[in-house]
Design a protein around this motif. Structure first.
Motif, short mmCIF file in Angstrom:
data_model
loop_
_atom_site.label_atom_id
_atom_site.label_comp_id
_atom_site.label_asym_id
_atom_site.label_seq_id
_atom_site.Cartn_x
_atom_site.Cartn_y
_atom_site.Cartn_z
N LEU A 55 43.15 55.12 63.88
CA LEU A 55 44.03 54.42 63.00
C LEU A 55 43.79 52.61 62.81
O LEU A 55 43.47 52.14 63.83
N ARG A 56 43.41 51.68 62.17
CA ARG A 56 42.90 50.42 61.96
C ARG A 56 44.12 50.76 60.98
O ARG A 56 44.19 50.61 59.59
N SER A 57 44.88 49.52 61.38
CA SER A 57 46.06 49.05 60.24
C SER A 57 46.30 47.57 60.11
O SER A 57 45.19 46.63 60.61
N GLY A 58 46.97 47.19 59.34
CA GLY A 58 46.79 45.76 58.16
C GLY A 58 45.98 45.60 58.07
O GLY A 58 45.15 44.02 57.64
N VAL A 59 44.98 46.44 57.09
CA VAL A 59 43.83 46.71 56.46
C VAL A 59 43.87 45.85 54.83
O VAL A 59 45.28 45.92 54.31
N ARG A 60 43.31 44.90 54.21
CA ARG A 60 42.98 44.51 52.53
C ARG A 60 42.54 45.58 52.16
O ARG A 60 41.01 45.39 52.29
N HIS A 61 43.79 45.70 50.98
CA HIS A 61 42.97 46.80 49.99
C HIS A 61 43.09 45.65 48.69
O HIS A 61 43.66 45.21 48.37
N ALA A 62 42.44 46.64 48.29
CA ALA A 62 42.24 46.33 46.75
C ALA A 62 41.99 47.53 45.74
O ALA A 62 41.14 48.91 46.44
N THR A 63 42.54 47.74 44.27
CA THR A 63 42.85 47.80 43.88
C THR A 63 41.20 48.13 43.01
O THR A 63 41.82 47.53 41.88
N VAL A 64 40.78 49.01 41.39
CA VAL A 64 39.59 48.89 40.83
C VAL A 64 40.35 50.48 40.11
O VAL A 64 40.44 51.26 40.86
N PRO A 65 39.56 50.49 38.63
CA PRO A 65 40.03 51.64 38.18
C PRO A 65 39.29 52.65 38.28
O PRO A 65 39.24 54.18 38.31
N SER A 66 38.02 52.91 38.94
CA SER A 66 36.77 54.00 39.32
C SER A 66 35.45 52.92 40.11
O SER A 66 35.58 52.29 40.64
N VAL A 67 35.61 54.67 40.89
CA VAL A 67 34.60 54.26 41.93
C VAL A 67 32.92 53.24 41.31
O VAL A 67 32.11 52.58 42.38
N LEU A 68 32.87 53.92 39.96
CA LEU A 68 31.74 53.30 39.17
C LEU A 68 31.89 51.90 39.61
O LEU A 68 30.69 51.01 39.16
N ASP A 69 32.85 51.35 39.25
CA ASP A 69 33.37 49.48 39.30
C ASP A 69 32.25 48.83 40.87
O ASP A 69 32.59 48.12 40.77
N GLU A 70 31.96 50.17 41.54
CA GLU A 70 32.21 49.42 43.30
C GLU A 70 30.57 49.11 43.29
O GLU A 70 29.60 49.50 43.88
N THR A 71 30.40 48.11 41.92
CA THR A 71 28.01 48.42 42.01
C THR A 71 28.48 46.85 43.26
O THR A 71 29.25 46.36 43.95
N ARG A 72 27.00 46.70 43.47
CA ARG A 72 26.62 45.62 44.26
C ARG A 72 27.22 44.89 44.19
O ARG A 72 27.67 43.68 45.09
N THR A 73 27.54 44.42 42.96
CA THR A 73 27.54 42.59 41.90
C THR A 73 29.48 42.31 42.86
O THR A 73 30.20 41.87 43.31
N TRP A 74 30.24 43.83 42.30
CA TRP A 74 31.18 43.65 42.63
C TRP A 74 31.47 43.59 44.46
O TRP A 74 32.39 42.88 44.83
N PHE A 75 31.51 44.18 44.93
CA PHE A 75 31.11 44.37 46.88
C PHE A 75 30.43 42.93 47.42
O PHE A 75 31.26 43.12 48.13
N GLU A 76 29.14 42.24 46.89
CA GLU A 76 29.10 41.11 47.52
C GLU A 76 29.77 40.40 47.19
O GLU A 76 30.35 39.09 47.55
#
Length: 339
Positions: A245-266
């Motif tokens: 378990l890793r607790s206290g993680v910082r989460h982001a909500t995006v509409p779709s995994v297809l929005d998880e582009t390299r630009t978004w990631f960086e």
């Protein structure tokens, strides 16, 4: 009617060359080819349950999918009435066009305001057993040693588990609830008085290089959703938590995994640890309704692109073995938290 941003392509997406393995099984490429990339994505127009999209393959839950048909030389994609659902399938179709060399002419009709909640209200069984906590998501393998038998109505199935002085309702859904539709489910549960709290057990993506897929369980009490930060209180007992378990993680909500582009990631890797489409919507709905919310998620893919397994290959034996270990640890946390 709307159109969307340019489609994800392998060079620009965090899945890289494995993007096709994720996208193409979800879109009927033969029908898309027959319409030369012309498609229309829209929500089902009545409260009737999804008529097609059968991806059961022995599953009790999460097997109904949006369905596709061709009319007037246009590929119709009929989705549950969620904004993020419509967006996700629009992006899938556009990506499929890019991957197969087709022109993409995709029109998206979003659901009307309140349509998602009306849909969930309609299908949520009216007489669910009373419970202190509802568990959603990966419910089938959890708390088997202390549960009743499964009961079913169209769209949902459930059983109850007694842990100490707490009654938990494990609620499974035949169709996947994506993005904002997940928040509508929490709102409907709270409005019907079915629960004082929700625990969501699911999967998400990691942004940090040491988050090896299918070896780590994460939880937290913050997210960023639609440009705003949201914080809530946890009802989990994380004392003596498993090493996974890793607790206290910082989460982001995006509409779709297809929005998880390299630009978004960086742009976001320094500020967030994990990402998925549902947690923010569910946390916001629970906070608004005055019930507790927690998530216990397995990191199943890593946006750094340095691991063999991800959303594009979920049936490999090492994936199944790793997820079983993680689910065992999630059950350990649930036992402590519910007792």
């Amino acid at each position: 009617m709307t159109t969307t941003a340019p489609a994800a392509v392998p060079a620009g997406h965090t899945m890289g060359d494995r993007l096709a393995d994720y996208v193409l099984p979800k879109v009927p490429v033969d029908l898309l080819t027959a319409t030369n990339g012309r498609a229309w994505v829209y929500p089902n127009r009545s409260l009737s349950f999804l008529l097609g999209g059968d991806k059961r393959e022995g599953k009790r839950f999460n097997w109904r999918r949006p369905y596709f048909t061709v009319a007037d030389r246009v590929l119709h994609c009929v989705v549950p009435p969620g904004r993020d659902y419509a967006h996700h399938y629009t992006q899938l179709i556009r990506a499929a066009c890019a991957l197969t060399g087709l022109p993409a002419d995709v029109t998206t009709e979003p659901p009307t305001p309140g349509q998602g909640l009306e849909f969930m209200d309609h299908w949520l069984p009216a007489h669910l057993p009373a419970s202190d906590r509802v568990i959603l998501g990966y419910v089938e393998p959890l708390l088997r040693d202390r549960t009743t038998a499964w009961a079913h109505r169209p769209g949902f199935g459930w059983r109850t588990a007694r842990v100490g002085n707490t009654t938990a309702l494990l609620l499974g859904c035949e169709f996947s609830f994506w993005g904002d539709l997940a928040g509508d489910l929490v709102t409907a549960l709270a409005a019907h008085g079915h629960t004082g709290g929700v625990v969501y057990v699911g999967k998400l993506g990691g942004l940090q290089p040491d988050m090896a897929p299918n070896t780590l369980v994460v939880t937290g009490t913050t997210t960023r959703i639609e440009g705003r930060h949201l914080t809530w209180n946890s009802a989990l007992d994380l004392a003596q938590a498993p090493a996974t378990l890793r607790s206290g993680v910082r989460h982001a909500t995006v509409p779709s995994v297809l929005d998880e582009t390299r630009t978004w990631f960086e742009a976001h890797r320094a500020d967030f640890d994990v990402v998925d489409p549902e947690i923010g919507h569910m946390a916001r709905a629970a906070t608004t309704a005055g019930v507790t919310f927690d998530y216990l998620h397995i990191v199943t893919d890593n946006l750094c692109g340095t691991y063999e397994h991800g959303l594009y290959g979920e049936r490999a034996a090492p994936v199944a073995t790793g997820r079983r270990r993680c689910l065992h640890d999630i059950e350990t946390i649930l036992h402590r938290s519910l007792a």
